[in-house]
Design a protein around this motif. Sequence first.
Motif, mmCIF file in Angstrom:
data_model
loop_
_atom_site.group_PDB
_atom_site.id
_atom_site.type_symbol
_atom_site.label_atom_id
_atom_site.label_comp_id
_atom_site.label_asym_id
_atom_site.label_seq_id
_atom_site.Cartn_x
_atom_site.Cartn_y
_atom_site.Cartn_z
ATOM 1 N N GLY A 88 40.566 32.120 41.284
ATOM 2 C CA GLY A 88 39.656 31.998 40.164
ATOM 3 C C GLY A 88 38.349 32.739 40.310
ATOM 4 N N ARG A 89 38.246 33.647 41.250
ATOM 5 C CA ARG A 89 37.002 34.415 41.404
ATOM 6 C C ARG A 89 36.764 35.261 40.156
ATOM 7 N N VAL A 90 35.610 35.101 39.536
ATOM 8 C CA VAL A 90 35.273 35.854 38.326
ATOM 9 C C VAL A 90 34.694 37.200 38.743
ATOM 10 N N PHE A 91 35.242 38.263 38.167
ATOM 11 C CA PHE A 91 34.842 39.612 38.572
ATOM 12 C C PHE A 91 33.551 40.038 37.886
ATOM 13 N N GLU A 95 33.312 45.726 40.099
ATOM 14 C CA GLU A 95 33.928 45.208 41.321
ATOM 15 C C GLU A 95 35.353 45.732 41.442
ATOM 16 N N THR A 96 35.758 46.066 42.655
ATOM 17 C CA THR A 96 37.094 46.630 42.880
ATOM 18 C C THR A 96 38.143 45.526 42.861
ATOM 19 N N VAL A 97 39.197 45.740 42.085
ATOM 20 C CA VAL A 97 40.311 44.794 42.001
ATOM 21 C C VAL A 97 41.601 45.546 42.311
ATOM 22 N N TYR A 98 42.625 44.781 42.673
ATOM 23 C CA TYR A 98 43.893 45.366 43.115
ATOM 24 C C TYR A 98 45.049 44.804 42.300
ATOM 25 N N SER A 99 45.991 45.667 42.004
ATOM 26 C CA SER A 99 47.217 45.246 41.322
ATOM 27 C C SER A 99 48.405 45.808 42.091
ATOM 28 N N CYS A 100 49.444 45.004 42.211
ATOM 29 C CA CYS A 100 50.640 45.428 42.944
ATOM 30 C C CYS A 100 51.661 45.977 41.950
ATOM 31 N N ARG A 101 52.042 47.229 42.117
ATOM 32 C CA ARG A 101 52.996 47.850 41.203
ATOM 33 C C ARG A 101 54.407 47.317 41.403
ATOM 34 N N ASP A 102 54.655 46.736 42.569
ATOM 35 C CA ASP A 102 55.991 46.214 42.861
ATOM 36 C C ASP A 102 56.165 44.774 42.384
ATOM 37 N N ALA A 130 38.162 49.751 39.227
ATOM 38 C CA ALA A 130 36.934 48.989 39.020
ATOM 39 C C ALA A 130 37.102 48.077 37.814
ATOM 40 N N SER A 131 36.736 46.813 37.977
ATOM 41 C CA SER A 131 36.836 45.851 36.890
ATOM 42 C C SER A 131 35.748 46.119 35.855
ATOM 43 N N SER A 132 36.080 45.904 34.602
ATOM 44 C CA SER A 132 35.070 46.023 33.548
ATOM 45 C C SER A 132 34.275 44.740 33.416
ATOM 46 N N GLY A 133 34.612 43.742 34.240
ATOM 47 C CA GLY A 133 33.871 42.481 34.221
ATOM 48 C C GLY A 133 34.544 41.469 33.308
ATOM 49 N N GLY A 134 34.417 40.193 33.667
ATOM 50 C CA GLY A 134 34.916 39.140 32.775
ATOM 51 C C GLY A 134 36.264 38.570 33.162
ATOM 52 N N GLY A 135 37.073 39.275 33.966
ATOM 53 C CA GLY A 135 38.364 38.732 34.364
ATOM 54 C C GLY A 135 38.230 37.889 35.618
ATOM 55 N N PHE A 136 39.347 37.307 36.048
ATOM 56 C CA PHE A 136 39.287 36.598 37.316
ATOM 57 C C PHE A 136 40.557 36.812 38.110
ATOM 58 N N CYS A 137 40.468 36.480 39.405
ATOM 59 C CA CYS A 137 41.546 36.741 40.354
ATOM 60 C C CYS A 137 42.752 35.870 40.039
#
Length: 1738
Positions: A88-91, A95-102, A130-137
């Motif tokens: 629930g970490r709010v970006f 901030e750098t975020v990661y997505s798994c393509r697999d 880079a996150s545009s802000g407002g999302g969460f983990c």
Amino acid sequence: MAEGEKSISGLDLSKKWREATDSCAELLRYLREQVPQIYYLDTESHPQEEELVQRRLLYPLECFLFGEDPQDALEKLKQGSTSSQLCGRVFKEGETVYSCRDCAIDPTCVLCMDCFQDSVHKGHRYKMHASSGGGFCDCGDVEAWKIGPCCSKHDPGTATAMETDECAMEPGLCDRAEKLFRCLLRYTTDMLVWEESLELSAQLQPSVKGDTYFCVLYNDEHHSYDHVIYTLQRSVKCNRTDAQTQTTLIDKEGRWAVKKGSLLSCQQAKDLIRFNSEHISLQPLRVEILHAAVMAHQSFALRLGSWFQQIISYSVGFRQVFCQVALEPSAEEDHPCLISRLMLHDAKMYKGARKVVHELIFCSALMETEFKRLFAIEFTKHYLQLQKDFINDDHERSISITALSVQIFTVPTLARHLIEAGNVIKVIVFTVMELLRDYLDTNNRFHFQGYNSDKFFRVQAIFHDLRYILISKPTVWTEELRKEFLEGFKVFLGLLSSMQGMEEVKRQFGQHIELEPEWEAGFSLQMQLRHILSMFQDWCSSDDKLLFLTFKECHKTLMRCSNQPFHSEASDFYMCKHILHIRPYKVSQEPVSIHLPISRLIAGLYLHLCRTGAIQHLHKYIDPESCDYTLFGEHPLRCVVLAAQVSAEMWRRNGLSLVSQMYYYQDVKCRDEMYDKDILMLQITASKMDPNHFLMLILLRFELFDVFNGSSSGKDQELLKQWNRLTEEMLYLLIVIIGERYVPGVSHVTKEDVTMREVIHLLCIEPMAHSSLIKGLPDNESHETGLESVIPKVATFRKPGVSGHGLYEVKKECLPEFNPFFYHYSKSQYSKAEDSQKKRRTQEGNDKALRPPVPPAFCPTFSGIVRLLCCDVLIHVLRRVLQRAVEDRATQWTEAMIQRALHLIAQALLEEKCQLETSTGDEVLFDFSLKARKIGSEHGKSVFHLLAKVKVIPSLEAQTDMIKWILQMFEMVKCLRENSSPTAALSMETTKPEEIGHDKEKAERKRKAEAAKLHRQKIMAQMSAMQRNFIESNKMLYDNMPDSGIQGEPIPTESCVVEQKELCVALGPHRGSTPAEREVLTCILCQEEQEVAAQSPAMVLTACVQRSTVLTQCRGRILTNKADGTGTTYPLFMSPDLAVGTHTGSCGHVMHATCWQKYFEAVQNTTRNRIHAELIIDLENGEYLCPLCKSLCNTVVPVIPLEPLKLNYENAEIVGQHLTLPRWIQILSARIKGLKSINEDTESSSHDEDMGRCGEGQADFRSILSFGVQEPRKFSDSIAEMLVVCATTVHRVGLQTGPNELCPYVPTMAWNTCAFTIQAIENVLQEEDKPLFGSLQNRQLAGLKAVIQFSGAQRLKSSQAVIQQHFTDMLGVLLPAMSRENTPSLFEVDFFHLLVGLVLSIPALYQEEAVDLQPSAVSSAYNHLYILHLVTTAHLLQVLLSSSDFPAVAAGEEGEEARAAAELYVTVAQQSGGLNSDVSGSAVAERVRRGMAPFLRCSALFFNGLTGVPPPEELSSTAVTSQGHVEALCSYLALPSNVFQLFQDHRETVTPLLHRWCKSPAVTKILKSEIQAIRYPRRRNHLIDLPEDYSALLNQASHFQCPNSTDDDRKHPTLCLVCGTMLCSQSSCCQTQLEGDDVGACTAHAATCGAGVGIFLRIRECEIVLKASKTRGSTYPAPYLDDYGETDPQLGRGNPLHLCPERYRKLHQLWQQHCILEEIARSLEVVNVMFAFEWQML
């Protein structure tokens, strides 16, 4: 947890509230009293404010909640609770975020940095951005990931964590929490949704309402910073600084109180602000007047928002209670729940309040599955209103409540629930239609002329929500889901029907269109719908029943669409005995639209019917007679014809808007749902229609029917040209319809096969980088192209070098798949691919025929398309095209037309061959070859006969190979039909001519090779003759080669080796002579040659002088550089830590001084007129770019020839017997004292007095002259002028002072730059493990020699008295008897700088009053020798004293050097009294050898440049051992190979010096470890070590805390690669003052770390920034590459990045070689900047 003083009053208050009948009312009354007192202080926050809030407000609230001391209660709570599974970490923004393509379900599923590092996805194919802000983990969300939903930290200990937490909370605590949360959340909501006209409730109304108000100014996006600052200055009468501060706070917080006062004064301020702001931008700023009590309560409500988050984080139970209160229905029917009230008021809230509300929703409702569902229902219920508010709002979406849609719509189970419960698809599409209703015309179609781009851009964001809903298609369909989806699909069809046929265009005749129509909006809509259309089709195809029903609805909708009607009745058209009954329509004369989403959707659904096999049951849902496939294909055909006519330039008068539309229609961004679907629909139509009728329809719509029917003849050249182009396009369309079968459902191919074919054709254009391939491929809804799975099968990877990027090259075995008429090629790509493949085939010795590849067989539904190839109309068309070429009617055919016709024939023959080969005995009905031979054969005009005639047309020579291959195919097909061996037929009929052709080609190639060989031999003979002539005419040069003696005298053979070795000595009585070389240089400007001579006009080298910290041993310490002579030792003495040096480098290009002056004046005149030219060169500081290589320069160095000194060895021996080191020191001392006496005489002193005072010392004073003097060198005025120019620049840059050629430190800085430049070159050579001599580039060597000679000649242009004084001061370091009060000690001097200064300044001692003198060659030899001996001795002691960690003496130690070292060390230990004398002599010798090596190497370079004596061969080789290297250096420098021998040879002289040196206070402090000494050899500086994986750097940046700010604003962590400091760049929080200007953190850091030069890595942007001064910089590729050998600036692609050592090494070399300025200048010269970047703010 509330901290601060915990008074009894808090517990008492909470008890009082609990016991009250109405706890909430009692609590509010308390807030009524306390809140205004605490928040009433001033407009600015105060430190005591937070402490009061904690003690008087939050602590009592926590006491009420827990019923006891909060600390004790929390301890109990922690014992019975478990941590949440969700992160629930709010970006934050950036901030750098990661997505798994697999593993990610969709691209919106992301992990924060910490969770990613501890997850299984780190080893997968991940992406970072880079996150545009407002999302969460999304860590812990099982619906977001296929595998590995949790990182190691959030892996749940038990599956029932939430239930356990809920049970752990005692009932009383739950009740109190519910009461408190309900009361405070209602209070918070009331305050945050406050409007200016409202009054406080009775419970909050202060007893005495004062007349204190605040004028509050709100942020908006219409007014710029400057507008607001101007308005505040004019309205509230504040100064600019205060206005800037308030504007910054308004932008950051969303609002700020700009005035405090009475209601009247605030009203006046409000009126002024509105008036002044409206005057600027026609729209007033939002201003409100709020009572002080209201402001206080709003401030506390905001504080309560963060307090709620804190309390909720303590327990899942608290979170559930909070969600229950926030989402419970209101008691009043017309009032929504509290969370809905906040959402509906979101657009009216200011930025700070929005952030708090959004974060509160994140950490509460979105963290609980059930409450997330309830929140999603509320969100969907108010969706239309929320989007309307967002459209009218001017803030970015990232701070709008609508941005939360991604958190709920992307959850698969939630999305399906919302479809079933609230038909969210219908809601979203209806919202779009409602917001775009203003753009509907009378026909209910969109028309976007004059649309509002900002509003339209915001509407497009809604389509993201629709895509989110459709991301995961269901695997199980319920009746309810099917029903609601179909309902939503019908509404979606309503949107598409408004797009079907929108924005029609009509061909312009006569004059050009006056106003370009709007077209971007329509295509923007199409791009937004691209993936949505595909996803709808995927959903429909997952259920057969739904697929039929949606196809039926599409069909009905298409039939209802009334756009582009026919204006004529149907007519009969005749061709080749076939009749077509159809309505005429001319695209060139009637309206046509490019937007046909429903037609294309039907094509897509039809394809899914074919792919699933459900097509055979379609008749059960739709009456076959109602499916008019001719009508289905009508509109797509018109669109294709429109594209053809635009290509034929028939629509030129319609402007660029139509050209742009056609570009996007076929571009990769749109083509899969536009052009590709149109081709598909035409293939469907072709498969259902009679082939002759279909071709007749094609000819009619292309307006070529009459042309091919023989009933049209025209002589208008423009019209004929159009017909030709249209014929080409029509034939190309037929090739595509027949040949493009790589679509799943059209033929039996997979998506992987499709991608492979796309990649092959892209690589057939040219080798491409991975990113270029990605751009050329269409992506799916998950932004995946499928490239990675296919690229190894079709291409080989070529790794990148130090620059550039990795390239993929198509594999040879894949080349037969190449189709020159690939339908996704643009015109330019087609030309490139054709040229590339023809060139390749020629290189391989093959013919140039680009044969069509063998296509896969059509699926049964589409099998009828092949009938087009053998129908009568096509044969007729082909005959007509070929006949025009044979009859040579030049205006009626083109080569491109013939090429396409040949390709069609080849396609037909391949199809027939395949059918014949695969037939099992049945008669093959496909009879193209028979018709091609038969039809028209009676007149010799069959296709077959015409081909033979076309083959010999000269203008079609390029097609000869293709025609040959086609004729072979005819024979092969004929053999197959006759059931005979095709091989035998080919060998008889076609192979022989082909062999003859090949033989001819071989003979021709052989003839050309022979001719080329003869040509090369002729050239080589000419070159040999020229070389012989050159040797003859320049015989003197060749006589002076190494095998000749000095001055050309031959040497006896037996003494050659010995003599040669003796000559390799640079100083002393055995010094070799300066080689008498005649140097002739060519000016790069006028190209005239000139010999370099002292009396000739000056030749100059371009040069760049810069301050440098490359060699510093104390990074960050910058010398004061005071040149006023007020007791500072620098620049006369360089500190041993080399804090800042002055480097002079050259690109090696030579000019006449006069040519350079003219060029420089021209540069000054032209540069002033260039935009941003000041960013490239600084004219005020004399900068310019080298005319040849464009290197940055700021001065010139005159080229001075070596002084031809001839040493008389006999005289040198005699002198040496008398001039020992003690005698030399005595003579020098006497000379210095005598000169000092002369200089100190007053003007009134008489000559007699002078003579009498000198007395007996007169002989000693003059004795220095007795060992040999000569006249000083004379230079031309031109060279003298250039000496001043260069020296002034070095002085100005090195000391950062104004130009002053009379400053006494001008010669000192010349010596310093000479020494530092040599040290820098030696450092580079040692770093790269290159030999000392012979490895420098010519430009470096020329520059080094020029700098040394310039520094040596500098004394001739300076005051001799000043130089004498400098020499005396410098000599005082070595001879303490001559030292002054401020003379530095042994440890405070760099001895190589001292050596250079002493050697270059000692000739000034020979100056006499009446005559200019300088030492002779013999005197110079001894001067240099003894100076070097003294300096070497002192430096050896410096090395010894700085190294105290020697091992103890070992038994059996032998060796002369070791004994001498041990003896010296014992002596030094006795003299200093601070060293342990019991040490290993060999260890001392080794340490001294290593410590002194850099000094000796630099000395060798210096004396080589000064005297020109060639060095020993050992110094030009890396194969020599370190011991041999040092011995060669000592031999060259006339030093004993055992340097400790110096102390023995000069024991009498050195012993007293040693005593004085060791008793220095600085030496004592170092031995006592009071100050740190520099260790030798000095540490070699490198750029910092970077991690191999870039994510490690991102991790480091994510934990970076700005030292000057605590807010959540986006930061730009920037890493200094020189020292490793992390900085906060481009942020106002870290701005400082530098020389009176505001500068950013990086600029300020570069000033101290690199003397203005900086190398920074912007971590989140993944790019290097090079800095050279406050206002100059450039970007440079980061040394991180992805797996495909490409950099990724801005992390645009997001692939994993790894360090490339070679590229980082190159950057390191740029820095070490002082080429950063040069790189920046070249970069800025290449990039044409319109809007300059403010580098000083970095």
